[in-house]
Scaffold this motif. Structure first.
Motif, PDB file in Angstrom:
ATOM      1  N   LYS A 105       5.173   7.351 -17.424  1.00 62.69           N
ATOM      2  CA  LYS A 105       4.805   8.650 -16.856  1.00 62.69           C
ATOM      3  C   LYS A 105       6.016   9.287 -16.168  1.00 62.69           C
ATOM      4  O   LYS A 105       7.006   8.621 -15.871  1.00 62.69           O
ATOM      5  CB  LYS A 105       3.661   8.481 -15.836  1.00 62.69           C
ATOM      6  N   ASP A 106       5.908  10.572 -15.916  1.00 61.65           N
ATOM      7  CA  ASP A 106       6.981  11.272 -15.200  1.00 61.65           C
ATOM      8  C   ASP A 106       7.163  10.642 -13.814  1.00 61.65           C
ATOM      9  O   ASP A 106       6.184  10.436 -13.075  1.00 61.65           O
ATOM     10  CB  ASP A 106       6.630  12.756 -15.056  1.00 61.65           C
ATOM     11  N   GLY A 107       8.415  10.326 -13.465  1.00 56.59           N
ATOM     12  CA  GLY A 107       8.694   9.629 -12.222  1.00 56.59           C
ATOM     13  C   GLY A 107       8.254  10.379 -10.970  1.00 56.59           C
ATOM     14  O   GLY A 107       7.705   9.785 -10.040  1.00 56.59           O
ATOM     15  N   SER A 108       8.495  11.675 -10.947  1.00 53.73           N
ATOM     16  CA  SER A 108       8.104  12.469  -9.769  1.00 53.73           C
ATOM     17  C   SER A 108       6.594  12.583  -9.677  1.00 53.73           C
ATOM     18  O   SER A 108       6.003  12.480  -8.588  1.00 53.73           O
ATOM     19  CB  SER A 108       8.726  13.865  -9.849  1.00 53.73           C
ATOM     20  N   LEU A 109       5.952  12.755 -10.816  1.00 50.15           N
ATOM     21  CA  LEU A 109       4.503  12.928 -10.817  1.00 50.15           C
ATOM     22  C   LEU A 109       3.777  11.645 -10.434  1.00 50.15           C
ATOM     23  O   LEU A 109       2.762  11.703  -9.716  1.00 50.15           O
ATOM     24  CB  LEU A 109       4.044  13.401 -12.197  1.00 50.15           C
ATOM     25  N   ILE A 110       4.294  10.488 -10.862  1.00 51.62           N
ATOM     26  CA  ILE A 110       3.627   9.233 -10.524  1.00 51.62           C
ATOM     27  C   ILE A 110       3.709   8.970  -9.023  1.00 51.62           C
ATOM     28  O   ILE A 110       2.782   8.425  -8.408  1.00 51.62           O
ATOM     29  CB  ILE A 110       4.214   8.042 -11.328  1.00 51.62           C
ATOM     30  N   ARG A 111       4.789   9.405  -8.385  1.00 51.39           N
ATOM     31  CA  ARG A 111       4.906   9.252  -6.936  1.00 51.39           C
ATOM     32  C   ARG A 111       3.938  10.174  -6.204  1.00 51.39           C
ATOM     33  O   ARG A 111       3.342   9.791  -5.192  1.00 51.39           O
ATOM     34  CB  ARG A 111       6.349   9.522  -6.497  1.00 51.39           C
ATOM     35  N   LEU A 112       3.793  11.386  -6.725  1.00 54.36           N
ATOM     36  CA  LEU A 112       2.813  12.293  -6.131  1.00 54.36           C
ATOM     37  C   LEU A 112       1.399  11.749  -6.299  1.00 54.36           C
ATOM     38  O   LEU A 112       0.556  11.858  -5.393  1.00 54.36           O
ATOM     39  CB  LEU A 112       2.921  13.676  -6.772  1.00 54.36           C
ATOM     40  N   ALA A 113       1.139  11.146  -7.457  1.00 57.32           N
ATOM     41  CA  ALA A 113      -0.186  10.578  -7.718  1.00 57.32           C
ATOM     42  C   ALA A 113      -0.494   9.443  -6.744  1.00 57.32           C
ATOM     43  O   ALA A 113      -1.615   9.345  -6.229  1.00 57.32           O
ATOM     44  CB  ALA A 113      -0.265  10.083  -9.156  1.00 57.32           C
ATOM     45  N   LYS A 114       0.493   8.590  -6.474  1.00 55.99           N
ATOM     46  CA  LYS A 114       0.283   7.479  -5.531  1.00 55.99           C
ATOM     47  C   LYS A 114      -0.025   8.012  -4.138  1.00 55.99           C
ATOM     48  O   LYS A 114      -0.967   7.555  -3.471  1.00 55.99           O
ATOM     49  CB  LYS A 114       1.527   6.585  -5.502  1.00 55.99           C
ATOM     50  N   ALA A 115       0.724   8.997  -3.696  1.00 51.49           N
ATOM     51  CA  ALA A 115       0.489   9.574  -2.375  1.00 51.49           C
ATOM     52  C   ALA A 115      -0.875  10.257  -2.306  1.00 51.49           C
ATOM     53  O   ALA A 115      -1.581  10.149  -1.299  1.00 51.49           O
ATOM     54  CB  ALA A 115       1.601  10.574  -2.039  1.00 51.49           C
ATOM     55  N   ALA A 116      -1.252  10.932  -3.378  1.00 52.92           N
ATOM     56  CA  ALA A 116      -2.535  11.638  -3.398  1.00 52.92           C
ATOM     57  C   ALA A 116      -3.706  10.659  -3.344  1.00 52.92           C
ATOM     58  O   ALA A 116      -4.675  10.866  -2.601  1.00 52.92           O
ATOM     59  CB  ALA A 116      -2.639  12.511  -4.648  1.00 52.92           C
ATOM     60  N   ILE A 117      -3.621   9.576  -4.120  1.00 54.18           N
ATOM     61  CA  ILE A 117      -4.715   8.600  -4.136  1.00 54.18           C
ATOM     62  C   ILE A 117      -4.827   7.887  -2.791  1.00 54.18           C
ATOM     63  O   ILE A 117      -5.934   7.670  -2.281  1.00 54.18           O
ATOM     64  CB  ILE A 117      -4.505   7.587  -5.281  1.00 54.18           C
ATOM     65  N   ASN A 118      -3.701   7.531  -2.191  1.00 56.24           N
ATOM     66  CA  ASN A 118      -3.756   6.938  -0.847  1.00 56.24           C
ATOM     67  C   ASN A 118      -4.393   7.897   0.148  1.00 56.24           C
ATOM     68  O   ASN A 118      -5.131   7.488   1.046  1.00 56.24           O
ATOM     69  CB  ASN A 118      -2.357   6.562  -0.375  1.00 56.24           C
ATOM     70  N   TYR A 139       0.819  -1.211   0.000  1.00 50.12           N
ATOM     71  CA  TYR A 139       0.000   0.000   0.000  1.00 50.12           C
ATOM     72  C   TYR A 139       0.856   1.265   0.000  1.00 50.12           C
ATOM     73  O   TYR A 139       0.568   2.234  -0.708  1.00 50.12           O
ATOM     74  CB  TYR A 139      -0.918  -0.008   1.218  1.00 50.12           C
ATOM     75  N   GLU A 140       1.916   1.251   0.798  1.00 52.91           N
ATOM     76  CA  GLU A 140       2.745   2.441   0.977  1.00 52.91           C
ATOM     77  C   GLU A 140       3.920   2.516   0.017  1.00 52.91           C
ATOM     78  O   GLU A 140       4.706   3.478   0.078  1.00 52.91           O
ATOM     79  CB  GLU A 140       3.254   2.490   2.416  1.00 52.91           C
ATOM     80  N   CYS A 141       4.057   1.538  -0.864  1.00 53.27           N
ATOM     81  CA  CYS A 141       5.108   1.606  -1.878  1.00 53.27           C
ATOM     82  C   CYS A 141       4.994   2.952  -2.584  1.00 53.27           C
ATOM     83  O   CYS A 141       3.898   3.390  -2.951  1.00 53.27           O
ATOM     84  CB  CYS A 141       4.953   0.457  -2.873  1.00 53.27           C
ATOM     85  N   GLU A 142       6.102   3.610  -2.782  1.00 52.87           N
ATOM     86  CA  GLU A 142       6.077   4.983  -3.286  1.00 52.87           C
ATOM     87  C   GLU A 142       5.624   5.096  -4.732  1.00 52.87           C
ATOM     88  O   GLU A 142       5.332   6.186  -5.212  1.00 52.87           O
ATOM     89  CB  GLU A 142       7.468   5.599  -3.109  1.00 52.87           C
ATOM     90  N   VAL A 143       5.566   3.950  -5.411  1.00 56.35           N
ATOM     91  CA  VAL A 143       5.078   3.920  -6.800  1.00 56.35           C
ATOM     92  C   VAL A 143       3.967   2.874  -6.896  1.00 56.35           C
ATOM     93  O   VAL A 143       3.823   2.022  -6.008  1.00 56.35           O
ATOM     94  CB  VAL A 143       6.212   3.592  -7.787  1.00 56.35           C
TER      95      VAL A 143
END
Length: 261
Positions: free
Chosen positions: A196-209, A91-95
Motif C-alpha cells: 500500500k501507499d506508505g503515507s496512506l498506510i500511516r494515516l490509516a493506522k492513526a485513524a484506526i487507533n 500500539y503506537e507504531c506508525e505502521v
C-alpha cells in the motif's frame, strides 16, 4: 541474544526477540523491544512491522526471577514501566504491526499481541494470563481485545489458556499455520500490507487507533496500580515465592500453556 531488527522484504521490518530459554524478558529487554519497534515505525521506508521471536515460545512475560532477586521494588517498577512502554510501542507504531506467535504467549506476551494490528499464529500457539498464579495483575486490557468479555474474565480468573484455533474462531487471529510456515505466513501478510501507499498506510493506522473505544494506555496503567498495591500489601510476594517451587507452578512451567479442557 536480545532484540534485533532486519529487513527481509521491501517495506517490511522484522523485529525479533531472543531471550533464552523462554523469552521471559528482563527490564532492559522490554525497553530494548520498545526502542526497536519505535525505530522501525519511524523509518520512512517501513510500511509494516513483523514482531516475532526465537526459541521455545513467543513470550513468557516478565522475568520473575529478576523480581525475586530484588529486595526492594526497583525490579517491579522497572518491569511495569518497561511493559508499559513496549505495549505502547506496538500500539503506537506508525505502521501496522503483525505478530508472529508460536508456542506460548503468556503475560506480557498478551500485552504485545493484544496491541498488534494482526496476528498470525502457529498451530501450537497458546495464549493466556497466568498473572494470578505469579503474584501479579495486568494485561486484561489486551486479552479483552482477543476474546469476548466473559471468556476474558474466565481465562483471567483461572489462569487457563486459549489455543490459536480458538482465537481464530473468535476472529482475533488472522491465520493459523504449521510452525514451520509461521515466519513465511507473517511476512506474506506484511508484504501485502507494505504494497500500500506508505503515507496512506500511516494515516490509516492513526485513524484506526483514533476510533478505538478503549484507551489502551490509560486502561493498562489503571491495572498496574493494582499490581503495585498487591506488592505493597505482601500478597504478590507470597504468591510469587511459590513460582517454580510448587507442583502447580512446575506443571504450569512445563506445559507453558496447556489447552483448556
Amino acid at each position: 541474544m536480545g532484540v534485533s531488527t532486519s529487513s527481509p522484504d521491501k517495506g517490511v521490518a522484522l523485529v525479533t526477540v531472543d531471550f533464552p530459554p523462554v523469552n521471559a524478558l528482563p527490564v532492559r529487554g522490554w525497553y530494548e523491544l520498545a526502542d526497536a519497534l519505535r525505530a522501525a515505525g519511524r523509518d520512512p521506508g517501513t510500511r509494516c512491522v513483523v514482531l516475532a521471536a526465537e526459541g521455545r515460545g513467543f513470550n513468557a512475560g516478565v522475568d520473575i526471577k529478576e523480581m525475586q532477586r530484588d529486595t526492594g521494588h526497583g525490579a517491579l517498577i522497572g518491569a511495569n514501566r518497561g511493559c508499559y512502554e513496549a505495549f505502547a510501542a506496538v500500539y503506537e507504531c506508525e505502521v501496522p504491526v503483525v505478530a508472529a506467535v508460536h508456542g506460548f504467549c503468556l503475560g506480557g506476551g498478551i500485552g504485545l499481541v493484544g496491541n498488534a494490528d494482526a496476528i498470525v499464529a502457529s498451530e501450537d500457539a497458546t495464549f493466556g494470563l497466568p498473572e494470578l498464579d505469579r503474584g501479579a495483575l495486568g494485561a486484561a486490557t489486551h486479552l479483552a481485545r482477543l476474546v469476548p468479555q466473559h471468556l476474558m474474565r474466565t481465562l483471567y480468573y483461572t489462569s487457563r489458556t486459549a489455543t490459536a484455533a480458538e482465537l481464530h474462531a473468535h476472529g482475533s487471529v488472522w491465520k493459523v499455520v504449521p510452525r514451520a510456515e509461521l515466519r513465511d505466513a507473517a511476512l506474506e501478510l506484511a508484504a501485502e500490507i507494505a504494497r500500500k501507499d506508505g503515507s496512506l498506510i500511516r494515516l490509516a493506522k492513526a485513524a484506526i487507533n483514533g476510533i478505538d473505544p478503549v484507551d489502551v494506555r490509560r486502561s493498562y496503567r489503571f491495572e498496574q496500580g493494582f499490581t503495585f498495591e498487591a506488592n505493597l500489601s505482601g500478597v504478590a510476594d507470597r504468591v510469587r515465592d511459590t513460582f517454580g517451587g510448587s507442583a502447580q507452578a512446575s506443571a504450569a512451567a512445563a506445559t507453558a500453556g496447556k489447552e483448556r479442557s
